[in-house]
Motif scaffolding. Sequence first.
Motif, short mmCIF file in Angstrom:
data_model
loop_
_atom_site.label_atom_id
_atom_site.label_comp_id
_atom_site.label_asym_id
_atom_site.label_seq_id
_atom_site.Cartn_x
_atom_site.Cartn_y
_atom_site.Cartn_z
N LYS A 284 9.57 5.11 4.33
CA LYS A 284 9.30 6.44 3.79
C LYS A 284 9.61 6.47 2.29
O LYS A 284 10.52 5.79 1.81
N GLN A 285 8.85 7.28 1.56
CA GLN A 285 8.99 7.41 0.12
C GLN A 285 9.22 8.86 -0.25
O GLN A 285 9.10 9.76 0.59
N THR A 286 9.53 9.10 -1.51
CA THR A 286 9.66 10.45 -2.04
C THR A 286 8.69 10.62 -3.20
O THR A 286 8.15 9.65 -3.71
N GLY A 287 8.48 11.86 -3.62
CA GLY A 287 7.54 12.10 -4.71
C GLY A 287 6.13 12.24 -4.17
O GLY A 287 5.90 12.81 -3.11
N LYS A 288 5.16 11.67 -4.92
CA LYS A 288 3.76 11.86 -4.54
C LYS A 288 3.33 10.98 -3.38
O LYS A 288 2.24 11.16 -2.84
N TYR A 289 4.17 10.00 -3.00
CA TYR A 289 3.84 9.13 -1.88
C TYR A 289 4.74 9.39 -0.69
O TYR A 289 5.94 9.64 -0.84
N ALA A 290 4.16 9.32 0.51
CA ALA A 290 4.92 9.54 1.73
C ALA A 290 5.41 8.23 2.34
O ALA A 290 6.50 8.18 2.90
N TYR A 291 4.59 7.16 2.23
CA TYR A 291 4.92 5.89 2.87
C TYR A 291 4.53 4.71 1.98
O TYR A 291 3.59 4.79 1.19
N LYS A 292 5.26 3.63 2.18
CA LYS A 292 4.93 2.34 1.57
C LYS A 292 4.74 1.34 2.71
O LYS A 292 5.61 1.18 3.56
N LEU A 293 3.60 0.67 2.71
CA LEU A 293 3.29 -0.36 3.71
C LEU A 293 3.28 -1.72 3.01
O LEU A 293 2.57 -1.91 2.02
N THR A 294 4.08 -2.66 3.51
CA THR A 294 4.10 -4.01 2.95
C THR A 294 3.79 -5.00 4.06
O THR A 294 4.21 -4.81 5.21
N VAL B 68 0.84 -1.19 0.00
CA VAL B 68 0.00 0.00 0.00
C VAL B 68 0.88 1.24 0.00
O VAL B 68 1.83 1.33 0.78
N PHE B 69 0.57 2.20 -0.88
CA PHE B 69 1.26 3.48 -0.90
C PHE B 69 0.34 4.56 -0.36
O PHE B 69 -0.80 4.71 -0.80
N PHE B 70 0.87 5.33 0.62
CA PHE B 70 0.13 6.42 1.24
C PHE B 70 0.67 7.74 0.71
O PHE B 70 1.88 7.91 0.56
N PRO B 71 -0.19 8.73 0.47
CA PRO B 71 0.22 9.94 -0.26
C PRO B 71 1.03 10.93 0.55
O PRO B 71 0.98 10.94 1.77
N LYS B 72 1.71 11.76 -0.17
CA LYS B 72 2.34 12.92 0.43
C LYS B 72 1.25 13.74 1.10
O LYS B 72 0.17 13.95 0.55
N GLY B 73 1.50 14.17 2.33
CA GLY B 73 0.48 14.86 3.10
C GLY B 73 -0.08 14.00 4.21
O GLY B 73 -0.87 14.47 5.02
N SER B 74 0.36 12.73 4.25
CA SER B 74 -0.01 11.85 5.36
C SER B 74 1.17 11.73 6.31
O SER B 74 2.32 11.94 5.93
N LEU B 75 0.88 11.38 7.56
CA LEU B 75 1.93 11.32 8.58
C LEU B 75 1.65 10.17 9.54
O LEU B 75 0.54 10.06 10.08
N TYR B 76 2.66 9.32 9.74
CA TYR B 76 2.57 8.22 10.70
C TYR B 76 3.50 8.54 11.87
O TYR B 76 4.70 8.72 11.69
N ASN B 77 2.94 8.60 13.09
CA ASN B 77 3.71 9.00 14.27
C ASN B 77 3.90 7.85 15.26
O ASN B 77 3.87 8.05 16.47
N GLY B 78 4.12 6.66 14.75
CA GLY B 78 4.28 5.51 15.63
C GLY B 78 5.44 5.62 16.60
O GLY B 78 5.39 5.06 17.70
#
Length: 239
Positions: A161-171, A76-86
Amino acid sequence: MRKFLIPAIGVLALVAVEVAPTIAQDSPQTTLTVTPTVSPNKAGTKKKPQGVKLNVKMHFETPGDLEKPIFQTGVVFFPKGSLYNGAKYPKCTEAKLNNGGLAACPKDSIMGKGTGDAFADTVITHPDITVVNGGGNKVLFWTILTNPARVQKTVVGNITKQTGKYAYKLTFTVPKALQIVAGVPISVRDLSVTAGGKAKAKDWLATTSCPANKKWPFSVTASLSTGATVEFADTVACK
């Protein structure tokens, strides 16, 4: 908004869509419908992130009497503008969960709940899911099945963490112990998971911006036991 973790499950997509997968020859056409609800849906800023509560409902459909596949892995790719604070909050580990269950984890590491329906041959079983904070780069989905036999296991979501239009990748990979129970294949039909928005951790899941086009991009890929791969990419409105 569909930028946050979900697991179970794969879990996890933030738009209501029905998609025909890319399938291997002679494989059944399984479709996926995902319906998200994010509250509030107005984005925060980098200085003032907006914590959110996310609910995701998923439905897998295989037509006719065709073989119902087992959901095995997801990306799953989550977009830029999202934030995970685990990293900010109490966490648990896969080992602690698998060895001692929820009692082995800090109470404040629990971030959500979920349930669902799954086929165990011709019988419906109901997975019970607890979303647990796994730290800065993991989210854990503690899953219990009681039919056709009691099984409890952790589905581990790895976050990068990702760059570009996605902020995170979840596998994530569904453990074999949850794919086949007492010799019976488990095929998910419905899942509903709610995470985030806790008073103890309001910004565990958060937003920091909304693009100029007022749409967050989102992408998910699911691999099935039939050899089929379900893929979709879409957007969800933000403000």
